[in-house]
Write a protein that holds these residues in place. Structure first.
Motif, mmCIF file in Angstrom:
data_model
loop_
_atom_site.group_PDB
_atom_site.id
_atom_site.type_symbol
_atom_site.label_atom_id
_atom_site.label_comp_id
_atom_site.label_asym_id
_atom_site.label_seq_id
_atom_site.Cartn_x
_atom_site.Cartn_y
_atom_site.Cartn_z
ATOM 1 N N ALA A 32 -66.939 9.222 -82.294
ATOM 2 C CA ALA A 32 -67.043 8.856 -83.705
ATOM 3 C C ALA A 32 -66.321 9.875 -84.572
ATOM 4 N N ASP A 33 -65.645 9.393 -85.603
ATOM 5 C CA ASP A 33 -65.061 10.320 -86.574
ATOM 6 C C ASP A 33 -65.729 10.197 -87.944
ATOM 7 N N LEU A 34 -66.640 9.224 -88.057
ATOM 8 C CA LEU A 34 -67.410 9.052 -89.283
ATOM 9 C C LEU A 34 -68.748 8.429 -88.916
ATOM 10 N N VAL A 35 -69.830 8.975 -89.469
ATOM 11 C CA VAL A 35 -71.161 8.450 -89.182
ATOM 12 C C VAL A 35 -71.886 8.183 -90.498
ATOM 13 N N SER A 59 -68.800 12.879 -81.862
ATOM 14 C CA SER A 59 -69.511 11.896 -81.046
ATOM 15 C C SER A 59 -70.983 11.849 -81.439
ATOM 16 N N VAL A 60 -71.622 10.751 -81.022
ATOM 17 C CA VAL A 60 -73.053 10.538 -81.264
ATOM 18 C C VAL A 60 -73.733 10.379 -79.907
ATOM 19 N N VAL A 61 -74.838 11.100 -79.693
ATOM 20 C CA VAL A 61 -75.558 11.054 -78.435
ATOM 21 C C VAL A 61 -76.841 10.252 -78.624
ATOM 22 N N THR A 62 -77.121 9.333 -77.702
ATOM 23 C CA THR A 62 -78.327 8.513 -77.772
ATOM 24 C C THR A 62 -79.349 8.974 -76.745
ATOM 25 N N ASP A 63 -80.577 8.479 -76.902
ATOM 26 C CA ASP A 63 -81.665 8.940 -76.045
ATOM 27 C C ASP A 63 -81.570 8.430 -74.613
ATOM 28 N N THR A 109 -80.077 11.126 -80.762
ATOM 29 C CA THR A 109 -80.706 12.425 -80.510
ATOM 30 C C THR A 109 -79.855 13.598 -80.969
ATOM 31 N N ALA A 110 -78.531 13.391 -81.119
ATOM 32 C CA ALA A 110 -77.678 14.519 -81.512
ATOM 33 C C ALA A 110 -76.325 14.032 -81.984
ATOM 34 N N PHE A 111 -75.688 14.864 -82.811
ATOM 35 C CA PHE A 111 -74.294 14.682 -83.197
ATOM 36 C C PHE A 111 -73.512 15.857 -82.624
ATOM 37 N N HIS A 112 -72.387 15.576 -81.992
ATOM 38 C CA HIS A 112 -71.531 16.633 -81.477
ATOM 39 C C HIS A 112 -70.230 16.664 -82.266
ATOM 40 N N GLY A 113 -69.694 17.861 -82.437
ATOM 41 C CA GLY A 113 -68.434 18.003 -83.145
ATOM 42 C C GLY A 113 -68.028 19.450 -83.228
#
Length: 261
Positions: free
Chosen positions: A73-76, A62-66, A51-55
């Motif tokens: 995370a430092d790489l997506v 970081s990666v946010v899920t539903d 649902t979102a990427f934070h940084g």
């Protein structure tokens, strides 16, 4: 599937489906791939949507899920698929398939305007192998349809497009090759040694005598894949009893199957 990479040893892979490659392979192959990815240090987070990427300062943290989780995370790497670019076709008044979004063509790859053809990833065509209209995103499909259209334009009249679809994917150390197109409700036979990482899944249109072979998924078994392509291209089917017999020689069987002219 989105793959935030916090640590090389335990890389999370987030996917909205309940199993890997759900739309492409059978549950048998999905289960094997999930196991292998786990052994390779990938933590599968399935049934979750991002649902979102934070940084900060343009860098992901970081990666946010539903379901409310936040994974560091430092790489997506994001795989979201494609949508066929049919704008030109729509502007030209050509028919577009409402189900899969491709430019609608007939068995000869002609659009709704008989003077215009469409091939490759954007073309929705009737497939005798799938039993319905499909739009395939594969090198084989684009190449074979290109050859077919070249023959049409040269006045050779090759008839309807009937090439067998085949696909492949590399999943870490595992190579999966697929011949034909399976269907959701089919009867499957697994041949080979799953524990050794080499096996094939044969999908039939039923469990009755005389059932037709629809597709074969081969895991690290290129010999099975080539034999399956030869058999499917010829429209032949080994019996369920033969395939259930471990001593049945699929390669030998395929050598006596003539390829179509």
């Amino acid at each position: 599937m989105t793959c935030p990479r916090a640590r090389l040893s335990r890389t999370p892979a987030i996917g909205s489906a309940e199993r890997p490659l759900r739309r492409s392979v059978s549950p048998d192959v999905s289960a094997f791939l999930a196991e292998r990815h786990g052994l390779d240090g990938v933590r599968l987070e399935l049934g979750a949507a991002v649902t979102a990427f934070h940084g900060t300062e343009g860098r992901v943290a970081s990666v946010v899920t539903d379901d409310g989780r936040e994974l560091p995370a430092d790489l997506v790497v994001v795989g979201v698929g494609v949508v066929p670019a049919t704008g030109i076709a729509v502007t030209a008044g050509l028919a577009v398939d409402g189900d899969n979004g491709g430019v609608t063509v007939d068995g000869a790859l002609r659009t709704s305007d008989p003077r215009v053809f469409a091939i490759g990833d954007c073309a929705s065509f009737p497939s005798e192998h799938a039993g319905h209209r499909v739009r395939l995103e594969s090198v084989q499909n684009a190449t074979d349809q290109g050859r077919h259209l070249a023959a049409v334009l040269l006045g050779q009249d090759p008839g309807q497009y009937r090439e067998l679809p085949w696909f492949w994917t590399h999943q870490g150390r595992t190579k999966v090759q697929i011949a034909g197109i399976g269907r959701p409700s089919v009867h499957r036979i697994v041949r080979g040694d799953r524990s050794s990482g080499k096996f094939s899944v044969f999908s039939f249109d039923g469990a009755h005598p005389g059932a037709a072979l629809l597709a074969v998924e081969s895991v690290n078994s290129p010999g099975d894949h080539l034999a399956a392509r030869r058999i499917l291209e010829a429209g032949r089917t080994p019996s369920l009893a033969d395939l259930a017999d471990p001593s049945f020689d699929l390669k030998a069987y395929s050598r006596f199957v003539p390829l179509p002219a």
